[in-house]
Enzyme design. Sequence first.
Site, short mmCIF file in Angstrom:
data_model
loop_
_atom_site.label_atom_id
_atom_site.label_comp_id
_atom_site.label_asym_id
_atom_site.label_seq_id
_atom_site.Cartn_x
_atom_site.Cartn_y
_atom_site.Cartn_z
N LYS A 256 40.37 53.28 33.33
CA LYS A 256 40.08 53.87 34.65
C LYS A 256 39.25 55.17 34.56
CE LYS A 256 44.02 51.77 36.97
NZ LYS A 256 44.74 51.10 35.91
N ASP B 91 46.06 35.61 37.30
CA ASP B 91 45.55 35.89 38.65
C ASP B 91 44.02 36.00 38.67
OD1 ASP B 91 45.31 38.24 37.22
OD2 ASP B 91 46.39 39.49 38.66
N ASP C 58 39.69 38.96 40.33
CA ASP C 58 41.14 38.86 40.19
C ASP C 58 41.73 39.04 41.58
OD1 ASP C 58 43.20 41.28 40.19
OD2 ASP C 58 41.25 42.10 39.64
P1 GTP Z 1 50.89 44.46 40.19
O1 GTP Z 1 52.35 44.78 40.33
O2 GTP Z 1 50.23 44.35 41.53
O3 GTP Z 1 50.15 45.34 39.24
O4 GTP Z 1 50.76 42.95 39.63
P2 GTP Z 1 51.32 42.29 38.29
O5 GTP Z 1 52.77 42.58 38.14
O6 GTP Z 1 50.97 40.84 38.39
O7 GTP Z 1 50.53 43.01 37.16
P3 GTP Z 1 49.03 42.76 36.67
O8 GTP Z 1 48.17 42.40 37.84
O9 GTP Z 1 48.62 43.88 35.83
O10 GTP Z 1 49.22 41.49 35.73
C1 GTP Z 1 48.18 40.71 35.25
C2 GTP Z 1 48.78 39.37 34.86
O11 GTP Z 1 49.82 39.54 33.90
C3 GTP Z 1 49.41 38.65 36.04
O12 GTP Z 1 49.09 37.28 35.96
C4 GTP Z 1 50.90 38.89 35.87
O13 GTP Z 1 51.69 37.82 36.37
C5 GTP Z 1 51.04 38.99 34.38
N1 GTP Z 1 52.13 39.90 33.98
C6 GTP Z 1 52.26 41.21 34.27
N2 GTP Z 1 53.38 41.71 33.72
C7 GTP Z 1 53.97 40.68 33.04
C8 GTP Z 1 55.16 40.56 32.25
O14 GTP Z 1 55.92 41.50 32.04
N3 GTP Z 1 55.43 39.34 31.72
C9 GTP Z 1 54.61 38.26 31.92
N4 GTP Z 1 54.96 37.09 31.39
N5 GTP Z 1 53.49 38.33 32.67
C10 GTP Z 1 53.17 39.53 33.22
#
Ligand code: GTP
Length: 349
Positions: free
Chosen positions: A158, A107, A219
């Site tokens: 944080k 992202d 992001d």
């Molecule tokens: P929030 O629920 O809003 O925090 O978003 P998110 O679930 O996408 O979490 P975050 O923004 O912390 O994730 C950063 C990146 O890691 C994003 O591109 C997510 O798609 C990816 N990501 C987060 N958790 C996982 C996971 O369990 N597996 C995989 N493959 N990617 C993940």
Amino acid sequence: MKVLILAGGFGTRLYPLTWARPKSIVPLANTPFLERMLTWLRRHGLMDVILAVNHLPEMIRDCFGDGSSFGVNLEFLLEDIPLGSGGAIRNAQHLLGEETFLVLNGDILTDLNLEKMIQFHRTRKAQMTISLARVEDPSGYGVVDMEADGRLRRFVEKPAPEEAPSNYINAGAWLFEPETLDKMPVKGTPFSVEREFWPKCLEEGMPMFGYPEDCYWMDIGTVNRYLEAHRDLLAGRIQVSIKEPEISPRIWQGKGAQVHPGATLIAPVIIGAGATVGPDAEISDTVIGPGSIIEAGAVVCKSVLWEKVQVGQGARITNSVIGARQKIDPKRILDDTAVEELGARSPEE
Ligand code: GTP
């Protein structure tokens, strides 16, 4: 070099936009977000990409297939359960090979120079290198404390503004040496690379570096930042290709779009293919999705409309994102709002 993109998250901070569409394929100026990332990777000669997916994986696969239409080789790795950032990396070990590899959050919108980052990693003989972004207020992020040559001392998650050791935060592009994989928990264990693995590696004295580059970085993980990324793109602060032709300075209009002569477009504006804008409508600082209809007298400002949205006569939309196929009633006023695409249901329903 292989690239692993973490694209399995639920994107809860983008709700309701991610109820029915994974964050990695929400449109950025009428193009799926991940397509922008693939273009950036290709520009730096990185064509072997693995997508670690979990939430709505079929939608991502339908968009990209094997990657050949986008000039890359794509492999999908589906997680049975969300493995977190670290678990997703460990899970891909068999595909990552025996060389240095790059991991990306799915992202991030950035023009980071990946070749320079790779060179930095190699000259420092680092085991891991983390791209760093400089932000005014680091308090909501993972902040790094580092030495003058970039060697990392510790991470502070944080921190309160006065306690932040620097203004540099983890920017979501990481280089790893393959040996680091063997130090991770066993395959199938969910864990966070940022909060669990890196602090442990630093404690053990592993050479880890932060790579600061003065580049564009955003992001898109919250509605405000998603809108901000669009504003930056429209203002030219990040160079991305816009598929609609530019018909006058910073006004782009797609094929078959019709703008009534009595409508006002105030640049920058993108009008998607086949969209129509009625008389006395006013559009400014906005992206209108393909096939959308803006009726007479409606005003749309600093907003993003996905495909086939219909905005009724005299409605006013400011600072908002409207999901695909939604109908906004005549005279309705929407400000600072995100509306799900038509038919999308909240995960709790
Ligand atoms: P929030 O629920 O809003 O925090 O978003 P998110 O679930 O996408 O979490 P975050 O923004 O912390 O994730 C950063 C990146 O890691 C994003 O591109 C997510 O798609 C990816 N990501 C987060 N958790 C996982 C996971 O369990 N597996 C995989 N493959 N990617 C993940």
